[in-house]
Design an enzyme around this catalytic site. Structure first.
Site, short mmCIF file in Angstrom:
data_model
loop_
_atom_site.label_atom_id
_atom_site.label_comp_id
_atom_site.label_asym_id
_atom_site.label_seq_id
_atom_site.Cartn_x
_atom_site.Cartn_y
_atom_site.Cartn_z
CG HIS A 75 -2.00 1.06 1.05
ND1 HIS A 75 -3.21 0.82 0.42
CD2 HIS A 75 -2.00 2.37 1.39
CE1 HIS A 75 -3.91 1.94 0.39
NE2 HIS A 75 -3.21 2.89 0.96
CB ALA A 76 1.16 4.05 -2.42
CG HIS A 105 -2.32 10.49 -3.03
ND1 HIS A 105 -3.52 11.07 -2.67
CD2 HIS A 105 -1.83 9.93 -1.89
CE1 HIS A 105 -3.75 10.86 -1.38
NE2 HIS A 105 -2.73 10.17 -0.88
CD GLU A 106 1.41 7.85 -1.43
OE1 GLU A 106 1.94 8.40 -0.46
OE2 GLU A 106 0.30 7.29 -1.37
CG HIS A 109 1.19 12.45 1.36
ND1 HIS A 109 0.28 13.06 2.19
CD2 HIS A 109 0.56 11.34 0.86
CE1 HIS A 109 -0.86 12.34 2.18
NE2 HIS A 109 -0.71 11.31 1.37
CD GLU A 133 -4.09 11.33 2.84
OE1 GLU A 133 -3.83 10.99 1.67
OE2 GLU A 133 -3.42 10.96 3.82
CG HIS A 237 -6.61 3.21 4.95
ND1 HIS A 237 -6.70 2.59 3.72
CD2 HIS A 237 -5.84 4.30 4.76
CE1 HIS A 237 -6.04 3.29 2.81
NE2 HIS A 237 -5.50 4.33 3.41
CE1 TYR A 247 -6.03 8.81 1.96
CE2 TYR A 247 -7.08 7.57 3.72
CZ TYR A 247 -5.96 7.90 2.99
OH TYR A 247 -4.75 7.32 3.30
O1 X8Z Z 1 -4.44 5.20 0.98
C1 X8Z Z 1 -4.42 6.01 0.08
C2 X8Z Z 1 -3.09 6.55 -0.45
C3 X8Z Z 1 -2.05 6.61 0.61
S1 X8Z Z 1 -2.28 7.92 1.72
C4 X8Z Z 1 -2.57 5.64 -1.55
N1 X8Z Z 1 -5.59 6.41 -0.51
C5 X8Z Z 1 -6.88 5.90 -0.09
C6 X8Z Z 1 -7.06 4.42 -0.40
O2 X8Z Z 1 -6.26 3.86 -1.18
O3 X8Z Z 1 -8.01 3.80 0.10
C7 X8Z Z 1 -5.72 7.38 -1.61
C8 X8Z Z 1 -7.17 7.35 -1.98
C9 X8Z Z 1 -7.90 6.74 -0.82
ZN ZN Z 2 -2.17 9.93 1.07
#
Ligand code: X8Z
Ligand code: ZN
Length: 382
Positions: A75-76, A105-106, A109, A133, A237, A247
């Protein structure tokens, strides 16, 4: 799996089926794109606006490809090592449109980390977690415009020509990504906070989850679920204890930031949205937009978030959906007409006599899809 981003099924929903919907994945493959090239292209967008490049350590120490010799959490994520020098990203990058957006997105940050690196450590954070975010996503709202994709050679010149039908298809794809996300982004922490409050007991984790999925998001599980299953735990998450409401906030305020930056750049005039529509704005190479974004990022969390928001939005201190509505206005107009034309019932909740009731979240009222039948398995579970 989560129905959090619906753009991968956009072909089912395109308003103009005889017109193309644009995908850069073939071009990424044809041009032998690598993860590093994706990151360099992203960095170049930031620097084109006068923002900071990624430092040497970033390039040496980040993980941007899936390692072959070991298993990692893919997960990024982006990391601030809090010494004002060491900032990294970890991402198992694939050559897809989705990952191209995640790269931005990354990097958003990291750009935030860099801009506030000289503040006292206590203030080295987002104005609120939603701001963090939103930074990279604001950049992506420009990056994914067909006209920008043409500029960077990922779409052919013909894709950049003005065509209102191609525009509608593009807006639908964006809505499936950004609007369809909202109920999902909201329900994750509604479920989690109710667990923390003791309102959801451990014997009801899964059924309460599916109740929210059904009521808020309008989706049903593909087979019967029970308390033998723990479906929320499969979301990164939840398992990793990362808050999610940020988010939801981001997906709203990023449109406020986009509108503010586009207005500063002269790429959008709120009084004349037809001349240069908000969804078509690209702030690439625009120093005015860059300066304004920088001004906001440099404040970190040193001021209350409404003060920070006011810096970029010419005094607006509140989170609101007006910019999101403006961005999607042409699609909203089309959906209203099309729903009328087909006599479509809006919403997904079944009332007692099993007829449809209009029950969408007000935010989403223009984006409710029509379902022919809804099985309410989750209610039986609880
Ligand atoms: O978790 C993330 C990023 C890392 S902060 C890749 N996002 C959420 C997800 O993947 O569920 C970005 C969009 C929503
Ligand atoms: Zn993020």
């Amino acid at each position: 799996m989560w129905a959090q981003d619906w753009s991968n099924v956009k072909d089912l929903f395109l308003p103009c089926k005889n017109k193309p919907s644009l995908d850069i994945a073939p071009a990424l493959r044809e041009q032998n794109y690598t993860a590093e090239r994706m990151f360099r292209v992203s960095e170049e967008f930031f620097t084109s606006m006068g923002l900071s490049p990624m430092p040497e350590k970033f390039w040496n120490l980040s993980i941007i490809e899936k390692p072959k010799d070991r298993t990692i959490v893919c997960h990024a994520s982006a990391w601030d090592f809090c010494d004002s020098k060491d900032f990294r990203i970890k991402q198992c990058t694939d050559m897809t449109m989705e990952d191209f957006v995640t790269v931005h997105h990354e990097m958003g940050h990291v750009e935030y980390y860099i801009q506030y690196k000289d503040l006292h450590i206590a203030f080295r954070d987002g104005a609120n977690p939603g701001f963090h975010e939103a930074v990279g996503d604001v950049i992506s709202l420009s990056v994914v415009t067909p006209k920008h994709m043409v500029k960077i050679g990922l779409l052919s010149d013909s894709a950049g020509k003005k065509d209102s039908e191609v525009d509608l298809n593009y807006l639908m794809s964006q809505a499936l990504s950004k609007v369809a996300f909202l109920p999902f982004g909201y329900l994750i922490d509604v479920w989690r906070w109710n667990v923390f409050r003791g309102k959801i007991s451990s014997s009801h984790y899964n059924c309460e989850w599916w109740k929210l999925r059904s009521e808020v998001q309008g989706v049903q599980p593909p087979n019967i679920r029970s308390e033998e299953d723990f479906d929320p735990g499969a979301k990164y998450h939840i398992a990793a204890n990362v808050p999610y409401m940020s988010y939801f906030v981001s997906y709203i305020i990023q449109f406020q930031f986009h509108r503010a930056l586009c207005t500063a750049a002269g790429e959008y005039d709120p009084k004349n949205p037809l001349a240069k529509p908000l969804h078509d704005c690209d702030i690439y190479r625009n120093k005015k937009a860059g300066d304004l974004l920088k001004e906001m990022l440099r404040l970190g969390s040193s001021k209350p978030w409404p003060d920070v928001m006011a810096v970029i939005t010419e005094g607006n201190r509140r989170m609101d959906v007006s910019a999101l509505r403006e961005y999607f206005q042409p699609l909203e107009n089309w959906l209203r007409k099309d729903n009328k034309k087909h006599g479509a019932a809006v919403g997904w909740k079944l009332s007692k006599n099993r007829s449809y009731s209009v029950s969408c979240m007000s935010l989403l009222f223009f984006f409710c899809l029509q379902f022919t039948d809804v099985l309410d398995w989750s209610v039986e579970l609880c």
